[in-house]
Scaffold this motif. Structure first.
Motif, short mmCIF file in Angstrom:
data_model
loop_
_atom_site.label_atom_id
_atom_site.label_comp_id
_atom_site.label_asym_id
_atom_site.label_seq_id
_atom_site.Cartn_x
_atom_site.Cartn_y
_atom_site.Cartn_z
N TYR A 37 -2.63 -6.17 2.19
CA TYR A 37 -1.63 -5.67 1.41
C TYR A 37 -0.16 -5.39 2.10
N ARG A 38 0.99 -5.58 1.23
CA ARG A 38 2.07 -4.93 1.78
C ARG A 38 2.72 -4.38 0.73
N GLN A 39 3.78 -3.34 1.34
CA GLN A 39 4.46 -2.54 0.22
C GLN A 39 5.90 -2.22 0.56
N GLN A 44 5.22 -1.50 -5.94
CA GLN A 44 3.41 -1.51 -5.85
C GLN A 44 3.11 -2.22 -4.66
N ARG A 45 2.24 -1.80 -4.05
CA ARG A 45 1.39 -2.58 -3.13
C ARG A 45 1.12 -4.14 -3.56
N GLU A 46 1.32 -5.08 -2.79
CA GLU A 46 1.15 -6.57 -3.13
C GLU A 46 0.04 -7.19 -2.31
N ALA A 91 8.25 -5.29 5.21
CA ALA A 91 7.23 -4.08 4.52
C ALA A 91 6.34 -3.67 5.32
N TYR A 93 2.47 -3.17 6.14
CA TYR A 93 1.27 -3.88 5.90
C TYR A 93 0.10 -3.27 5.99
N TYR A 94 -0.87 -3.22 5.01
CA TYR A 94 -2.02 -2.53 5.04
C TYR A 94 -3.23 -3.31 4.96
N ASN A 96 -7.10 -3.42 3.94
CA ASN A 96 -8.05 -3.14 2.78
C ASN A 96 -9.27 -3.46 2.93
N TRP A 108 -8.77 1.90 3.31
CA TRP A 108 -7.38 1.50 3.62
C TRP A 108 -6.93 1.75 4.98
N GLY A 111 -1.31 1.60 7.87
CA GLY A 111 -0.28 0.60 7.58
C GLY A 111 0.57 0.29 9.03
#
Length: 118
Positions: A37-39, A44-46, A91, A93-94, A96, A108, A111
């Motif tokens: 994901y990225r935020q 919101q996280r995408e 962003a 990046y996470y 998950n 999670w 990041g």
């Protein structure tokens, strides 16, 4: 306790590449679907990309053809190869590991920042 650790972020110029890594302890990634994901602050996280335990992957439309998610089960790691980077890819990046069913655990990482500049 499971732990995910991302690495590989940093500053990069437009059109450049980065490879993010997600290394795990306390959880076997090979049997789980893994997602990136990225935020961006204020958003919101995408979902960017995910890969199933069987190796099937899917991507957000915004990164298709530029990003590739992969896994190395021997290293208990998942990667996100990012090519042709754009400023809008900037962003945090996470990594998950999503829940498989209600009541399951979700994990999670902390990041890693990716900053794309011209």
């Amino acid at each position: 306790q499971a732990q995910l650790v991302e690495s590989g972020g940093g500053p990069v110029q437009v059109g450049g590449s980065l490879r993010l890594s997600c290394s795990a302890s306390g959880i076997i990634l090979s049997i789980r679907t893994i997602a990136w994901y990225r935020q961006v602050p204020g958003n919101q996280r995408e979902l960017v990309a995910r890969i199933s335990s069987g190796g099937t992957s899917d991507y957000a439309d915004s990164v298709k053809g530029r990003f590739t998610i992969s896994r190395d089960n021997a290293k208990n790691s998942v990667y996100l190869q990012m090519n042709s980077l754009k400023p809008e890819d900037t962003a945090v990046y996470y990594c998950n590991v999503p829940r498989r069913f209600p009541g399951d655990s979700e994990y999670w990482g902390q990041g890693t920042q990716v900053t794309v500049s011209s």
